[in-house]
Design a protein around this motif. Structure first.
Motif, mmCIF file in Angstrom:
data_model
loop_
_atom_site.group_PDB
_atom_site.id
_atom_site.type_symbol
_atom_site.label_atom_id
_atom_site.label_comp_id
_atom_site.label_asym_id
_atom_site.label_seq_id
_atom_site.Cartn_x
_atom_site.Cartn_y
_atom_site.Cartn_z
ATOM 1 N N GLY A 32 38.064 43.003 37.712
ATOM 2 C CA GLY A 32 38.187 43.124 39.135
ATOM 3 C C GLY A 32 38.871 44.182 39.849
ATOM 4 N N ILE A 33 38.745 44.306 41.293
ATOM 5 C CA ILE A 33 39.457 45.313 41.794
ATOM 6 C C ILE A 33 40.922 45.236 42.083
ATOM 7 C CG2 ILE A 33 39.339 46.922 43.885
ATOM 8 C CD1 ILE A 33 36.639 47.065 42.180
ATOM 9 N N LEU A 34 41.903 46.036 41.853
ATOM 10 C CA LEU A 34 43.152 45.823 42.081
ATOM 11 C C LEU A 34 43.469 46.185 43.608
ATOM 12 C CD1 LEU A 34 46.129 45.452 41.182
ATOM 13 C CD2 LEU A 34 46.308 48.002 40.606
ATOM 14 N N GLU A 35 43.661 44.880 44.251
ATOM 15 C CA GLU A 35 43.973 45.039 45.669
ATOM 16 C C GLU A 35 45.492 45.441 46.049
ATOM 17 O OE1 GLU A 35 42.808 44.228 49.649
ATOM 18 O OE2 GLU A 35 41.597 44.244 47.645
ATOM 19 N N ILE A 50 35.414 36.611 31.327
ATOM 20 C CA ILE A 50 34.501 36.977 30.189
ATOM 21 C C ILE A 50 33.153 36.368 30.044
ATOM 22 C CG2 ILE A 50 35.719 35.441 28.848
ATOM 23 C CD1 ILE A 50 35.526 38.231 26.746
ATOM 24 N N ALA A 51 33.269 34.997 30.673
ATOM 25 C CA ALA A 51 31.987 33.889 30.594
ATOM 26 C C ALA A 51 31.162 34.310 31.636
ATOM 27 C CB ALA A 51 32.538 32.511 30.698
ATOM 28 N N GLY A 52 31.526 35.117 32.418
ATOM 29 C CA GLY A 52 30.604 35.534 33.692
ATOM 30 C C GLY A 52 31.086 34.892 34.979
ATOM 31 N N ASN A 53 32.161 33.846 34.880
ATOM 32 C CA ASN A 53 32.385 33.346 36.202
ATOM 33 C C ASN A 53 32.881 34.199 37.226
ATOM 34 O OD1 ASN A 53 31.813 30.493 35.117
ATOM 35 N ND2 ASN A 53 33.669 30.705 33.831
ATOM 36 N N LYS A 54 32.518 34.129 38.687
ATOM 37 C CA LYS A 54 33.169 34.976 39.474
ATOM 38 C C LYS A 54 34.031 34.144 40.481
ATOM 39 C CE LYS A 54 29.098 37.991 39.204
ATOM 40 N NZ LYS A 54 29.781 38.784 38.416
ATOM 41 N N ALA A 55 35.212 34.934 41.294
ATOM 42 C CA ALA A 55 35.725 34.245 42.237
ATOM 43 C C ALA A 55 35.998 35.617 43.078
ATOM 44 C CB ALA A 55 37.228 33.788 41.611
ATOM 45 N N LYS A 56 36.576 35.261 44.471
ATOM 46 C CA LYS A 56 36.757 36.358 45.231
ATOM 47 C C LYS A 56 38.035 36.858 45.073
ATOM 48 C CE LYS A 56 34.136 34.029 49.084
ATOM 49 N NZ LYS A 56 34.135 33.493 50.348
ATOM 50 N N ALA A 57 39.208 36.069 44.488
ATOM 51 C CA ALA A 57 40.433 36.629 44.258
ATOM 52 C C ALA A 57 41.135 36.135 43.574
ATOM 53 C CB ALA A 57 41.192 36.670 45.834
#
Length: 71
Positions: A32-35, A50-57
């Motif tokens: 992800g992007i280091l905020e 690694i499984a492709g799951n996504k989250a906003k933060a």
């Protein structure tokens, strides 16, 4: 811990806004992007595991991280 923390702070500051990968508790890997970060946690946005799951933060305790790398 002073010099180690200083190196970590300088490195994370330079990596802000860039894509990173990190491992948490030697079990889970994320990208992800280091905020942002402080002395206790890092905040990553636009996260994928690694499984492709996504989250906003994702907020991770620094002491729980095994490694972090700039992608």
């Amino acid at each position: 811990m002073g010099e180690k923390q200083y190196l970590l702070d300088r490195t994370l500051e330079a990596w802000k806004g860039k894509r990173v990968a990190l491992a948490v508790s030697n079990e889970h890997s994320f990208t992800g992007i280091l905020e942002d970060f402080d002395e206790e946690v890092v905040l990553i946005r636009d996260v994928s595991d690694i499984a492709g799951n996504k989250a906003k933060a994702l907020v991770v305790k620094i002491e729980d991280m095994n490694w972090i790398m700039l992608l």
